[in-house]
Design an enzyme around this catalytic site. Structure first.
Site, PDB file in Angstrom:
ATOM      1  N   SER A  83      -0.899  -0.836   4.581  1.00 51.93           N
ATOM      2  CA  SER A  83      -1.074  -1.584   5.612  1.00 51.93           C
ATOM      3  C   SER A  83      -2.630  -2.186   5.791  1.00 51.93           C
ATOM      4  O   SER A  83      -3.316  -1.411   4.990  1.00 51.93           O
ATOM      5  CB  SER A  83      -0.667  -1.166   7.078  1.00 51.93           C
ATOM      6  OG  SER A  83      -1.315   0.051   7.117  1.00 51.93           O
ATOM      7  N   LEU A  84      -3.000  -2.987   6.443  1.00 48.26           N
ATOM      8  CA  LEU A  84      -4.496  -3.445   6.419  1.00 48.26           C
ATOM      9  C   LEU A  84      -5.104  -2.907   7.856  1.00 48.26           C
ATOM     10  O   LEU A  84      -4.296  -2.563   8.898  1.00 48.26           O
ATOM     11  CB  LEU A  84      -4.589  -4.738   6.762  1.00 48.26           C
ATOM     12  CG  LEU A  84      -4.016  -5.596   5.474  1.00 48.26           C
ATOM     13  CD1 LEU A  84      -3.849  -7.367   5.877  1.00 48.26           C
ATOM     14  CD2 LEU A  84      -4.902  -5.674   4.427  1.00 48.26           C
ATOM     15  N   GLU A 112      -7.529 -15.657   4.122  1.00 52.03           N
ATOM     16  CA  GLU A 112      -6.141 -16.191   4.114  1.00 52.03           C
ATOM     17  C   GLU A 112      -5.423 -15.908   5.568  1.00 52.03           C
ATOM     18  O   GLU A 112      -5.904 -15.153   6.270  1.00 52.03           O
ATOM     19  CB  GLU A 112      -5.304 -15.726   2.930  1.00 52.03           C
ATOM     20  CG  GLU A 112      -5.195 -14.317   2.666  1.00 52.03           C
ATOM     21  CD  GLU A 112      -4.601 -14.012   1.396  1.00 52.03           C
ATOM     22  OE1 GLU A 112      -3.707 -13.203   1.320  1.00 52.03           O
ATOM     23  OE2 GLU A 112      -5.132 -14.159   0.338  1.00 52.03           O
ATOM     24  N   LYS A 114      -2.861 -14.401   8.219  1.00 53.61           N
ATOM     25  CA  LYS A 114      -2.090 -13.156   8.246  1.00 53.61           C
ATOM     26  C   LYS A 114      -0.573 -13.682   8.650  1.00 53.61           C
ATOM     27  O   LYS A 114      -0.497 -13.888   9.991  1.00 53.61           O
ATOM     28  CB  LYS A 114      -2.608 -12.235   9.200  1.00 53.61           C
ATOM     29  CG  LYS A 114      -1.916 -10.865   9.304  1.00 53.61           C
ATOM     30  CD  LYS A 114      -2.822  -9.814   9.871  1.00 53.61           C
ATOM     31  CE  LYS A 114      -2.200  -8.306   9.811  1.00 53.61           C
ATOM     32  NZ  LYS A 114      -0.896  -8.341  10.003  1.00 53.61           N
ATOM     33  N   ASP A 116       2.889 -13.593  10.235  1.00 49.37           N
ATOM     34  CA  ASP A 116       3.549 -12.762  11.297  1.00 49.37           C
ATOM     35  C   ASP A 116       5.155 -12.693  10.777  1.00 49.37           C
ATOM     36  O   ASP A 116       6.054 -13.225  11.579  1.00 49.37           O
ATOM     37  CB  ASP A 116       3.378 -13.323  12.784  1.00 49.37           C
ATOM     38  CG  ASP A 116       3.642 -12.055  13.647  1.00 49.37           C
ATOM     39  OD1 ASP A 116       3.947 -11.020  13.217  1.00 49.37           O
ATOM     40  OD2 ASP A 116       3.786 -12.235  14.702  1.00 49.37           O
ATOM     41  N   TYR A 223       1.438 -13.146  -0.907  1.00 48.56           N
ATOM     42  CA  TYR A 223      -0.010 -12.797  -0.661  1.00 48.56           C
ATOM     43  C   TYR A 223      -0.797 -12.099  -1.523  1.00 48.56           C
ATOM     44  O   TYR A 223      -1.815 -11.895  -1.538  1.00 48.56           O
ATOM     45  CB  TYR A 223      -0.268 -12.568   0.753  1.00 48.56           C
ATOM     46  CG  TYR A 223       0.528 -11.239   1.219  1.00 48.56           C
ATOM     47  CD1 TYR A 223       0.483 -10.225   0.717  1.00 48.56           C
ATOM     48  CD2 TYR A 223       1.535 -11.697   2.316  1.00 48.56           C
ATOM     49  CE1 TYR A 223       1.316  -9.042   1.114  1.00 48.56           C
ATOM     50  CE2 TYR A 223       2.172 -10.593   2.804  1.00 48.56           C
ATOM     51  CZ  TYR A 223       2.123  -9.309   2.285  1.00 48.56           C
ATOM     52  OH  TYR A 223       2.728  -8.011   2.665  1.00 48.56           O
ATOM     53  N   LYS A 314      -7.608  -9.585  14.007  1.00 46.18           N
ATOM     54  CA  LYS A 314      -6.303 -10.269  14.817  1.00 46.18           C
ATOM     55  C   LYS A 314      -6.819 -11.120  15.821  1.00 46.18           C
ATOM     56  O   LYS A 314      -7.754 -10.676  16.599  1.00 46.18           O
ATOM     57  CB  LYS A 314      -5.480  -9.020  15.165  1.00 46.18           C
ATOM     58  CG  LYS A 314      -5.042  -8.004  14.081  1.00 46.18           C
ATOM     59  CD  LYS A 314      -3.498  -8.362  13.884  1.00 46.18           C
ATOM     60  CE  LYS A 314      -2.801  -7.264  14.836  1.00 46.18           C
ATOM     61  NZ  LYS A 314      -1.298  -7.250  14.498  1.00 46.18           N
ATOM     62  N   CYS A 408      24.472 -10.853  44.369  1.00 48.40           N
ATOM     63  CA  CYS A 408      24.383 -11.878  43.402  1.00 48.40           C
ATOM     64  C   CYS A 408      23.957 -13.336  43.885  1.00 48.40           C
ATOM     65  O   CYS A 408      24.561 -13.771  44.928  1.00 48.40           O
ATOM     66  CB  CYS A 408      25.827 -11.915  42.704  1.00 48.40           C
ATOM     67  SG  CYS A 408      25.850 -13.372  41.511  1.00 48.40           S
ATOM     68  N   CYS A 411      27.348 -15.549  43.632  1.00 49.72           N
ATOM     69  CA  CYS A 411      28.412 -15.494  44.381  1.00 49.72           C
ATOM     70  C   CYS A 411      28.328 -14.414  45.466  1.00 49.72           C
ATOM     71  O   CYS A 411      29.347 -14.377  46.225  1.00 49.72           O
ATOM     72  CB  CYS A 411      29.537 -14.807  43.331  1.00 49.72           C
ATOM     73  SG  CYS A 411      29.196 -13.319  42.961  1.00 49.72           S
ATOM     74  N   CYS A 426      26.117  -8.176  38.307  1.00 51.92           N
ATOM     75  CA  CYS A 426      26.958  -8.686  39.395  1.00 51.92           C
ATOM     76  C   CYS A 426      28.148  -8.303  38.774  1.00 51.92           C
ATOM     77  O   CYS A 426      28.702  -8.755  37.655  1.00 51.92           O
ATOM     78  CB  CYS A 426      26.971 -10.148  39.556  1.00 51.92           C
ATOM     79  SG  CYS A 426      28.360 -10.785  40.438  1.00 51.92           S
ATOM     80  N   CYS A 432      32.530 -15.135  39.562  1.00 47.90           N
ATOM     81  CA  CYS A 432      31.303 -15.557  39.696  1.00 47.90           C
ATOM     82  C   CYS A 432      31.031 -16.690  38.718  1.00 47.90           C
ATOM     83  O   CYS A 432      31.142 -16.322  37.603  1.00 47.90           O
ATOM     84  CB  CYS A 432      30.388 -14.374  39.524  1.00 47.90           C
ATOM     85  SG  CYS A 432      28.673 -14.686  39.223  1.00 47.90           S
TER      86      CYS A 432
END
Ligand code: IVH
Length: 672
Positions: A83-84, A112, A114, A116, A223, A314, A408, A411, A426, A432
């Site tokens: 991981s970074l 570049e 990142k 997600d 990447y 980030k 609720c 109702c 409910c 309802c």
């Protein structure tokens, strides 16, 4: 057509289709229409069915979904997937550059995006995709090759001058537009919306049926490359090369990737994307800065978890402060109550935010919310922003507490909260209004009764107008009733709906069982139960112990089934549906005999078959009491080999002394 002609035609069509695929998914510049593409694909499919010996695992036909995977095999990564290390300030990035420079002097950096999404490692051998593996714990991951093949942007066969063995690593993700489209479809079907693109991408890749993955429309960016014989020692140049082989790589013209030898260049890139990211077609959560030269990368080495030649910057989740005007409460299909904050509109991460999710009563209590409060809203990866805090010093004297209701809002029934659950419900299931509408919308959905013409508010209209109260009422509707509604109902739309309802009577029992909406009985479980039990009548009479004997049914599902049939109202609805002609039993199918000839036997299926579709052969095994598994182990009884079974599977079967049988032998086993 003779054998040789067939082989040639299959090869030609495969090449053509793969080239169109590349133009469509990687270059975004298609030259033929979707219809033309589909026509060609159909021709290839037909030929492969007739000549299965020429159907390769990387055929373009596999992009719409190949074999179902029962369990993903665990595979060790040849190079660990690290991981970074993350940074959240420009100072940390500057420190990183200083550290590198101290050790090796001035050098080139690549910046570049990142992405997600979900990391994937793609192995290629002689230009063919041989495996796609998830990151897992970094040392080993899940083999999800069949699912990976459905991702259009991932080349199955490479072009040009590529190394004969290497790994391409990248991120599988959803473009925002595709994600929104998926959610729009779900909204139409009355299903719960997916929360964010990343989690949905991860969930999609873990689907067992590649056809489901194909339908979702995932995308991919590469990447990095890993291998002993990469074209150059520059990461930047290697990315360019990978593009010529057919990969989707970051586009320098759009500043998706850039090179610099100084910290100012890096900061300019960060500055640019800090703003520009909101206009991107996909989510990114930062910028990655890498030393360009692979030899220097090697020299710098790695720590236990991350390389010392790269760092991620980030972006902060964006926040805005605005006024809380009101809290309203939504009632879902299951009766779950969700509080929603209605806010003074505010601009956040490129969109105007008017509402934020408050999740549940505990969340409101934790924030100690008051009406009129100035609240901090944050947009992380989720589409619905959340409230993360309150500016207490701005609270006005006498502001009223937000109090979670006891009744609720729709109702008036007293709400309940089940032990261990954060949500209030409910319990007034049958009277309802939003629950009635939600249940009917679920019932008519595409994977359930597939009744067209009941989307976008129509169900709510029919309920409001008093024409339907439950799903069985649908089958008692007539055209005149609809026409009497006026408001957009004409001869044609009314007839269409009535026809659609009529047509749904031939929907298989598996789907009917899913449609009636027993809690925890989803699509897959419904299928399992239907095939194992056979009919609704039998299911309604089963005891807990019998139910948990069904594959994939645990005590929660079993109890939920018992609870469902314990309610007289539910039994009445099922009876009325039955009386109206809905299927309440599994079809004795054309797929061959049903029985328990294969009881206790586990099969691994591989390759293509003459007389069975890919799913059909598995169905035949299960209908005869056998089990299907995805990978060969000492527990496998038989490997059922079709044409084009991979050599790796054959070797494994030999190693473990598992008997390999062919289609004819299998057919004899079930017909004996
Ligand atoms: S390079 C040794 N480049 O971020 C590092 N990773 O925390 C190899 N990611 O699991 C990764 N965009 O899934 C790299 N342009 C990019 C990336 C990227 C997203 C993800 C990747 C990895 C995680 C690292």
């Amino acid at each position: 057509m003779d054998r040789e002609q067939a082989r040639k035609r299959i090869e030609q069509l495969s090449l053509e289709l793969e080239a169109h695929n590349h133009r469509y998914y990687v270059l975004a510049a298609p030259v033929i229409s979707d219809q033309e593409f589909d026509r060609t694909l159909k021709e290839l499919e037909a030929l492969e069915r007739e000549w299965p010996e020429f159907a390769s695992a990387n055929s373009p036909t596999q992009r719409v979904g190949g074999d179902i995977t029962k369990e993903f095999a665990t595979v060790a990564h040849r190079f660990p997937m690290l991981s970074l290390s993350n940074s959240y300030s420009r100072q940390e990035v500057a420190d990183f550059v200083a550290r590198v420079e101290k050790e090796i002097g001035t050098t080139m950096y690549v910046m570049e995006l990142k992405y997600d999404g979900v990391a994937i490692s793609l192995s290629y051998k002689d230009g063919e995709l041989v495996r796609g593996v998830t990151r897992g714990d970094g040392e080993k991951g899940d083999d999800i090759t069949a699912n990976v093949r459905t991702v259009g942007a991932i080349p199955l066969k490479l072009r040009g001058d590529f190394p004969n063995e290497f790994e391409a690593r990248g991120e599988i993700l959803f473009m925002r537009a595709q994600f929104d489209k998926l959610n729009a479809e779900r909204a139409k079907q009355g299903l719960e919306l997916y929360a964010n693109p990343r989690n949905t991408a991860a969930g999609s890749l873990k689907q067992q049926d590649p056809k489901d993955v194909a339908r979702r429309g995932l995308d991919n960016f590469i990447y990095t490359l890993q291998g002993d014989r990469l074209p150059t020692r520059s990461h930047f140049e290697n990315m360019r090369a990978a593009h010529t082989w057919g990969f989707k790589t970051p586009d320098p013209e759009r500043r998706f990737i850039e090179r610099t030898d100084n910290v100012e260049g890096i900061m300019a890139f960060i500055e640019h994307w800090g703003q520009a990211r909101h206009g991107l077609e996909m989510d990114i959560d930062g910028i990655v800065i890498k030393v360009d030269d692979l030899r220097i990368q090697e020299e710098l080495g790695t720590t236990a978890k991350s390389p010392r030649w790269a760092i991620a910057y980030k972006f902060q989740a964006e926040q805005a402060v605005t006024r809380l005007n009101e809290v309203t409460y939504q009632v879902g299909r299951t009766g779950a109550i969700t509080p929603v904050a209605n806010l003074e509109p505010v601009l956040l991460a490129g969109t105007t935010v008017k509402r934020a999710s408050l999740h549940n009563a505990d969340q409101i209590a934790k924030l100690d919310l008051h009406i009129g409060d100035h609240v901090k809203v944050e947009k992380g990866g989720e589409i619905i922003p959340k409230i993360v805090g309150v500016e207490l010093d701005r609270r006005e004297a006498g502001a009223t507490h937000v109090i979670f209701p006891h009744r609720c809002p729709e109702c008036g029934t007293d709400l309940v909260r089940y032990e261990g659950e954060a949500q209030h419900y409910c319990p007034n299931e049958h009277a309802c209004p939003p629950q009635i509408v939600g249940r009917i919308e679920h019932f008519v959905g595409r994977k359930m009764m597939a009744i067209d013409g009941l989307g976008g508010g129509t169900v709510a209209e029919l309920v409001r107008e008093g024409l339907i109260h439950d799903v069985a009422d649908l089958y008692e509707l007539d055209k005149e009733q609809l026409l009497r509604l006026g408001k957009g109902w004409g001869e044609k739309s009314a007839a269409q709906l009535i026809d659609g309802i009529e047509a749904s009577k031939s929907i298989p029992f598996e789907q009917v069982l899913f449609a009636i909406g027993i809690r925890h009985v989803g699509e897959t479980v419904a299928k399992k139960i239907a095939r194992s039990v056979g009919s609704m009548d039998k299911l309604a009479r089963m005891q807990l112990l019998e139910l948990v004997g069904i594959d994939e049914v645990g005590t929660v599902i079993a109890q939920s089934i018992i609870d469902f049939f314990a309610v007289q109202g539910n039994r009445d609805i099922v009876d009325r549906l039955k009386a109206r002609g809905l299927r309440m039993e599994v079809e004795a199918s054309a797929a061959g005999p049903v029985g328990d000839k294969l009881k206790g036997l586990t099969f691994v299926v591989s390759g293509v078959f003459r007389n069975f579709s890919r799913d059909g052969v598995k169905e035949a095994i299960e209908r005869n009491g056998g089990k299907v598994s995805g990978s060969i182990s000492s527990k496998t009884s038989f490997v059922l080999a079709g044409a084009d079974m991979g050599p790796a599977k054959r070797t494994k079967a030999e190693e473990l002394k598992v008997k390999v049988i062919d289609e004819d032998e299998f057919t004899r086993m079930i017909n004996e």
